[in-house]
Write an enzyme that holds these catalytic residues in place. Sequence first.
Site, PDB file in Angstrom:
ATOM      1  N   VAL A  10       2.632   5.184 -10.259  1.00 45.73           N
ATOM      2  CA  VAL A  10       2.776   4.832 -11.672  1.00 45.73           C
ATOM      3  C   VAL A  10       2.700   3.316 -11.758  1.00 45.73           C
ATOM      4  O   VAL A  10       2.925   2.609 -10.773  1.00 45.73           O
ATOM      5  CB  VAL A  10       4.096   5.359 -12.301  1.00 45.73           C
ATOM      6  CG1 VAL A  10       4.087   6.880 -12.376  1.00 45.73           C
ATOM      7  CG2 VAL A  10       5.311   4.852 -11.556  1.00 45.73           C
ATOM      8  N   SER A  11       2.396   2.825 -12.942  1.00 46.58           N
ATOM      9  CA  SER A  11       2.178   1.386 -13.105  1.00 46.58           C
ATOM     10  C   SER A  11       3.442   0.590 -13.410  1.00 46.58           C
ATOM     11  O   SER A  11       3.519  -0.582 -13.070  1.00 46.58           O
ATOM     12  CB  SER A  11       1.164   1.141 -14.228  1.00 46.58           C
ATOM     13  OG  SER A  11      -0.059   1.750 -13.908  1.00 46.58           O
TER      14      SER A  11
END
Length: 88
Positions: A10-11
């Site tokens: 995930v960012s």
Amino acid sequence: MSKVYGYGRVSTDDQSLDVQESALKAAGCHVIMLETASGASREGRPKLQLLLDVLGPGDVIVVTKLDRLARDTIDMLTLVEEIAAKGA
């Protein structure tokens, strides 16, 4: 003996890896590597680098979505070439 590796990303810290982790477990991954890091660059993605370092002949990488592994088509092609060179 070949292994099935799962990779999830995930960012940002406010996003959850739970869905990806569950899907990777359901896919039968032996080892799952998860990280929170921007996909804009491969820099700052130590779990991805570790995964590439440990890959061997016959190993498999599973991701839930291609954009979790690579940032664009050229990055994906480069990764696929690296993976193939290891016989994975």
